[in-house]
Every structure is written in C-alpha cells, then in structure tokens.
Write a protein that holds these residues in place. Structure first.
Motif, PDB file in Angstrom:
ATOM      1  N   THR A 193      -1.747 -37.047  30.756  1.00  0.00           N
ATOM      2  CA  THR A 193      -2.931 -37.930  30.807  1.00  0.00           C
ATOM      3  C   THR A 193      -3.825 -37.699  29.584  1.00  0.00           C
ATOM      4  O   THR A 193      -3.535 -36.852  28.734  1.00  0.00           O
ATOM      5  N   ASP A 194      -4.939 -38.441  29.538  1.00  0.00           N
ATOM      6  CA  ASP A 194      -5.880 -38.318  28.412  1.00  0.00           C
ATOM      7  C   ASP A 194      -6.430 -36.901  28.290  1.00  0.00           C
ATOM      8  O   ASP A 194      -6.708 -36.433  27.179  1.00  0.00           O
ATOM      9  N   ASP A 195      -6.609 -36.227  29.428  1.00  0.00           N
ATOM     10  CA  ASP A 195      -7.243 -34.908  29.417  1.00  0.00           C
ATOM     11  C   ASP A 195      -6.241 -33.760  29.324  1.00  0.00           C
ATOM     12  O   ASP A 195      -6.640 -32.597  29.373  1.00  0.00           O
ATOM     13  N   SER A 196      -4.951 -34.065  29.222  1.00  0.00           N
ATOM     14  CA  SER A 196      -3.941 -33.002  29.189  1.00  0.00           C
ATOM     15  C   SER A 196      -4.047 -32.195  27.903  1.00  0.00           C
ATOM     16  O   SER A 196      -4.200 -32.762  26.805  1.00  0.00           O
ATOM     17  N   CYS A 216      -1.700 -30.684  26.339  1.00  0.00           N
ATOM     18  CA  CYS A 216      -0.518 -30.771  25.467  1.00  0.00           C
ATOM     19  C   CYS A 216      -0.497 -32.024  24.586  1.00  0.00           C
ATOM     20  O   CYS A 216       0.408 -32.169  23.749  1.00  0.00           O
ATOM     21  N   VAL A 217      -1.441 -32.946  24.772  1.00  0.00           N
ATOM     22  CA  VAL A 217      -1.455 -34.161  23.951  1.00  0.00           C
ATOM     23  C   VAL A 217      -1.592 -33.777  22.476  1.00  0.00           C
ATOM     24  O   VAL A 217      -2.486 -33.013  22.103  1.00  0.00           O
ATOM     25  N   GLY A 218      -0.669 -34.298  21.635  1.00  0.00           N
ATOM     26  CA  GLY A 218      -0.695 -33.995  20.212  1.00  0.00           C
ATOM     27  C   GLY A 218       0.090 -32.755  19.834  1.00  0.00           C
ATOM     28  O   GLY A 218       0.245 -32.459  18.648  1.00  0.00           O
ATOM     29  N   HIS A 219       0.594 -32.017  20.830  1.00  0.00           N
ATOM     30  CA  HIS A 219       1.409 -30.824  20.557  1.00  0.00           C
ATOM     31  C   HIS A 219       2.895 -31.198  20.547  1.00  0.00           C
ATOM     32  O   HIS A 219       3.328 -32.108  21.251  1.00  0.00           O
ATOM     33  N   SER A 220       3.655 -30.453  19.753  1.00  0.00           N
ATOM     34  CA  SER A 220       5.109 -30.640  19.755  1.00  0.00           C
ATOM     35  C   SER A 220       5.725 -29.801  20.869  1.00  0.00           C
ATOM     36  O   SER A 220       5.116 -28.843  21.360  1.00  0.00           O
ATOM     37  N   LEU A 221       6.946 -30.164  21.267  1.00  0.00           N
ATOM     38  CA  LEU A 221       7.644 -29.384  22.296  1.00  0.00           C
ATOM     39  C   LEU A 221       7.847 -27.943  21.831  1.00  0.00           C
ATOM     40  O   LEU A 221       7.752 -27.000  22.625  1.00  0.00           O
TER      41      LEU A 221
END
Length: 655
Positions: A588-591, A593-598
């Motif tokens: 979601t927007d608040d996660s 991990c957003v913008g992070h690579s695996l």
C-alpha cells in the motif's frame, strides 16, 4: 477460594505439568494425576470442592467408553478369539480371584476385596497400545498377545462398572438376584440400543451428513452419546455402559473415523479433568507413612500379573519369550483402575487410605511402563534363556553369494516390493530388510533376498553387504526412523547414495541434512504425475513435460512447497514447525518497502522465498532481485508461518 479461581488453579497446574511430563516422555494421564494431587486438599489445597467437578469429569469416562465402543468390533474379536479367550478372559478371572483372596486375608470386606481385585487385574490400554504403535512392536507376537488381553480387559470393565454400585445398595436381596436382575435390564437396554443403532442412527447420520455442517455432526454425536448413557442410567445401570453400546453401534458405520475425531477433543479435556479429580484424592501422607507397604504392593501385584499372563500364554501355545514379553508389557495398573477407584470411593466401598495407596501404586506402575515395554523383548529373551530371535535364520541371506553393486531396500512393504520387482526385471541384485517376521518368512519362501530385523542394526546392514552396495533405498516412509537409518548407513558407508521415500515434504530438509542424496515425497510426486497427465491431455509436448518434471526434481520440488492455508489446515504445534505457507502481501501507500528492491529486503537472511510478483494484472514468476516494488504490487512469498508473518510486518513497517 471462589470457584473460578479454583478452576484457574486446576487449569494452570494441568497445563504446566502436562507440558513438563510430555517433555520427559511420560504419559499425560500421570501429569493430570499429579496436577490434581498438587491442587487438591492433600496438596496445596487450592481446590476444595472437587465434588462439583466430578459431575463434569464423569462425562470424560462416558466419552472414553464411547470411543472404546467405536474401536470394539465383533469381527476383530472373532479373529483373535483364541488369544482373547485362552489368555485374556482367564487372566482377568484368575488375577481378580488371587487379589481378592489376598485382600480378604489382609482384613478387607468382600466388596472392597472384589473392587481391589478388579482394579489390579486391569492394565493400561492407553499407554500400552500407544507405546506398541510408536515402537513398531504391535506386529510382534508378544504385541498381539498384549492386544488380545487388553481387548478382553476393556470388555471386562463394563460388568465391573455394573457390579460396584450394587454393593452400596441397602437391600435384602441377594447379590446373585441383583446381578440377574441387572442382566435382564442390561439385555433389554442392549436390545433397545441395538435396534435404534440398526434402524434409526444410520438414517439420522445420513440426514446430518447431507447438510454438510460440521457443528451439526458434532452436536448429533454428543447427543447420541449422552442419550444412550442417560438411558442406561435411567435403568439403574452405568452411564459408561450406554456410551460403550452407542459407540459399538456406530463402530461398523461409515462415519466411525469422523465420529472419533469429533468426540476426541471433548473426551481428552473431560478425561483430563477426571484424572485431576482422582489425583485430588491421592493422599501423599498415607504413602509416605507406609512406603514399605506401597512398594510391597507394587512389586507383589506386578509379579502376580506377570506370572499369570506368562503361564496362560504358554498354555495357549505361545513361545516362552513371547509369553514373558507380553506379561511384562501388561504388568501395570490401568486407567480404568482409576475409574473403578473413583466409583468405589463415591459409593463408600473403598476406604480412603486404601484408595490413596492404590492410586499411588497405580501412578508409579504407569510411570515405569514405557521403560518396561521398551525392554520387554530383551527381558523375555533373558528370562526364557532363548536365542535373540526365533527368526535368527531369517537374519542371514538365503544364498551366501558375494553381492556387489546391489541395491539395499530398507522396508519390504508394498513400496519396497514394487521397487524389487522392477529391479528384478532389469536383472539388478537387491537385498531387502524388514521387521515383520511373517512378511519376511513369506518373501523368503518365494525366493526373495530378504533379511529379518531393524535397518538400524549394524549387523543387518553388514549382512546385507552395505560396503559393496551401489544404492540404499529407505522405503518405509516414517521420517524419524528414516533419519536414524540414514545416520547409521552414513556412519558405516559415507559414500553410498541414499534414496528416501517420505509421505510429504515436512521433513525434506531434515532428511537431506541427515545424509540423504535424494528424497522422494509421495504427495509431491503424486502432484507431479497429476500435472504431467493434465499437461499431456491439454496438448503440451511430452518432451517439454519431462523437462519441467526433471527441473522440479532437480530443484528439490521448489515450486511445490508452500500452500495457501484453509479452514481445516493443521495448525497444531507439531505441524506449524514443518509446513510452509504461501502468503500474498499487498503493498500500500504506507508500506515501508515501496521503492525498495527485492535484494535490499534480505530475503535469504529472513528465510522466505518469493514465488511471484503481480503488477498491473500481470504475474511475474520468480522476479529478478533488482525489481523495485511499487504501490499496489502483490508479492507472493512462501516460508514457515512465523517467518512469513515477520517478513510481512517488516515489509509494511520496516521492523
């Protein structure tokens, strides 16, 4: 102390002590007895009004007798009738009379002496059957004798439950008249219940099953059990007798296993409460005041039972070593002995000090039972002065030809025999090892190269020429025993390839870590075979199917691990540490991990695997490590339930 605090004290002590006893591999029954002793009036006195609990505890016995009735089958009884009649019935009768005479000689009343005789004549069905199943000794002759005796003892409990309350009735009528009257009433009640069981219950359960509601099925099972027990109680007989008859009526039905599964949680909890209430009556002061008396009684009654069972088994035509072994297995006091103690105490037949003495003796005898069963065979051989095995000739190969580049098959059941047939078609030599003497004898008579004994024994592996074998196949499918065999084989031959059959992928890593080269889980291989058929029928070329199947095997069934849990998924403590779950994590927007690579999420250190990434309605299977996660992505991961939960929290919160 208020009633809810008393219940809290009972539950707390039960949980802690059962946990401790199970860690020490002691029976849970003993733990409940000790818990009751701890909280009872003779212990810490945390629960005084235990009479209130006995009404609930009686239901535990009702459900225990119901499940016993489910297991009781007339065909099984007829198949074992020789041992049941020749050993079981005479053992109960002779032991009861011997203990009755001794109790009369020591100054007890006839009623009290009869109860004591019945209590000491019975053995523990729960502990013996469980231990025999775990050790694989059920298939041995000594195990079969023990089961036959226990089968009759379980039936003998029912008349004892009828007789004991009669001693408490103030009546001028003779005991014989009372027993005859009870027999007539019993026959009438049995007739009613069997008629209902034949004509009404099948239709009732068919109707309930069609609704497909688990709650209704459970409620119906409870209702049938309690109505049957209430009916027998209304006729002046034991509630437990009605439950036993209800179970026996339903034992031949198609719903037998479902009924047993439904009733088990109620039975175990209420039975635990029953044994807690029994433990409350255990007066340690009486035991400590006369330790010599207690140990004399313990050793005395166990010796009498051992000698009686051994003598009867020999007269029935069994070998001396099997007679000794089965007698040693059955020397203890049983859980139904505690039932009889409680019943006799309620109707004031058994003096409190004698009841405490019998409880103490029963607890100690059951505590040493696992050790006695584990060593019964060795004790039997030593006491009979016989060779280590009546099948010793089965421990040597039929032909003493030097074997080389052969296959060793551990376990010659259906799977092992199937493997051997294909090996024979390819003219590949094999040696099988199996612990079932009848199967080994039959196979050798047919000319098969089979050895009798445990695959965990050095001597058997040496006799199978392990040092020159090209492959070891472990085919019996029991993971714990398989790990033991792998370790034994590896200690003797570090380089020989080992192929292991297992039922599912629960212990895949443990088997490989123990030294297995290949592990074949039946459930996953079955899935692969089904997938092969599906792909073939949908037009996929056979060569591509084989490549996919081989790739899965090479990757240790990587795509087949992990599944989405359902309502009926086993979430017990034992299962939760073995299974792997698949779980979808919506970003979601608040996660965090957003913008992070695996790669930056350190999946390997967190011991979870990414199955797929869904983005904009497209599924990317096994995405690359440098993929950057976006809002509304769905990441499908698999791993142990706790690791998956921790990883999801990290992805959402960053910690």
């Amino acid at each position: 102390m208020s009633s809810h605090l008393e219940i809290l004290a009972i539950l707390t002590s039960a949980v802690l002590i059962v946990w401790l006893f199970r860690r020490l591999h002691l029976p849970a029954i003993l733990a409940y007895l000790v818990a009751g002793m701890l909280v009872g009036e003779h212990g810490l006195a945390l629960a005084h009004e235990h009479v209130d609990y006995e009404h609930f505890a009686e239901l535990g016995i009702v459900f225990l007798l119901f499940t016993l009735g489910l297991e009781f089958s007339l065909p099984k009884l007829m198949a074992m009738r020789h041992l049941v009649v020749a050993v079981g019935s005479l053992q109960v009768g002779i032991s009861l009379i011997v203990f009755l005479i001794i109790a009369l000689f020591l100054g007890q009343s006839f009623a009290s002496s009869l109860v004591i005789g019945g209590i000491l004549a019975l053995s523990s069905t729960a502990i013996v059957i469980r231990q025999l199943s775990e050790t694989g000794a059920m298939k041995r002759k000594s195990g079969q004798i023990a089961v036959a005796v226990l089968l009759f003892q379980d039936v003998a409990v029912v008349p004892l439950l009828i007789i004991i309350p009669m001693f408490a009735q103030d009546s001028d009528t003779s005991m014989i008249y009372a027993l005859l009257f009870a027999l007539v009433k019993g026959v009438f009640v049995v007739g009613i219940l069997l008629s209902v069981g034949k004509w009404v219950l099948p239709r009732l359960f068919n109707l309930v099953a069609q609704v497909r509601t688990d709650e209704l099925f459970v409620l119906t099972t409870l209702l049938v059990t309690l109505v049957a027990s209430a009916l027998t109680q209304w006729f002046g007989l034991s509630m437990a007798l009605g439950a036993f008859l209800a179970g026996m009526m339903l034992g031949e039905s198609q719903y037998k296993h479902q009924l047993e599964a439904d009733i088990r949680p109620y039975r175990d909890i209420l039975l635990g409460l029953f044994f807690v209430t029994v433990g409350m009556k255990l007066n340690l002061a009486v035991l400590f005041a006369s330790p010599f008396t207690m140990f004399s009684l313990l050793i005395g009654f166990m010796l009498v039972k051992i000698l009686v069972i051994k003598s009867l088994a020999i007269k029935a035509g069994e070998q001396t070593k099997d007679a000794w072994a089965s007698a040693i297995m059955l020397a203890q006091m049983g859980e139904f002995g505690f039932v009889l103690i409680a019943l006799a105490t309620q109707v004031n037949i058994l003096p409190p000090d004698i009841a405490s003495l019998l409880l103490g003796v029963g607890v100690i005898s059951m505590a040493i039972t696992p050790y006695m069963i584990d060593h019964a065979r060795q004790m039997g051989l030593w006491l009979s002065n016989e060779q280590p095995d009546d099948t010793q000739e089965l421990s040597t190969l039929p032909n003493n030809n030097e074997l080389k580049d052969h296959v060793i098959i551990c376990g010659f059941g259906r799977i092992g025999q199937t493997v051997s047939r294909f090996l024979k078609q390819e003219a590949i030599d094999f040696v099988a090892i199996d612990i079932d003497p009848l199967r080994t004898t039959k196979a050798r008579e047919a000319g098969e190269n089979v050895l009798f004994g445990s695959s965990r024994q050095n001597e058997l592996l040496e006799a199978a020429h392990l040092s020159t074998a090209k492959l070891v196949v472990i085919a019996f499918g029991q993971d714990k025993q398989s790990i033991d065999v792998i370790q034994k084989v590896r200690s003797m031959s570090p380089d020989v390839p080992i192929l292991v059959r297992t039922r599912n992928d629960d212990q895949l890593d443990a088997l490989q870590e123990a030294g297995a080269n290949q592990v074949v889980p039946e459930s996953l291989e079955g899935s692969l075979m089904l997938v092969s058929q599906v792909l073939s029928l949908t037009g996929v070329p056979f060569s591509r199917i084989m490549r996919r199947v081989q790739k899965e095997r090479k990757n240790h069934y990587n795509h087949l691990h992990g599944f989405f849990q359902g309502e009926h998924t086993d979430m017990s403590p034992d299962a939760i540490d073995r299974i792997e779950f698949a779980n979808a994590i919506i970003i979601t927007d608040d996660s965090f991990c957003v913008g992070h690579s695996l790669k930056s999420l350190n999946l390997q250190s967190r011991r979870v695997n990414v199955v797929a990434l869904r983005r904009d309605g497209v599924e990317i299977e096994e995405p690359e490590d440098d993929v950057i996660l976006k809002v509304q992505d769905t990441l499908v991961v698999r791993g142990k339930p706790r690791r998956v939960e921790r990883f999801e929290r990290y992805m959402q919160e960053g910690r």
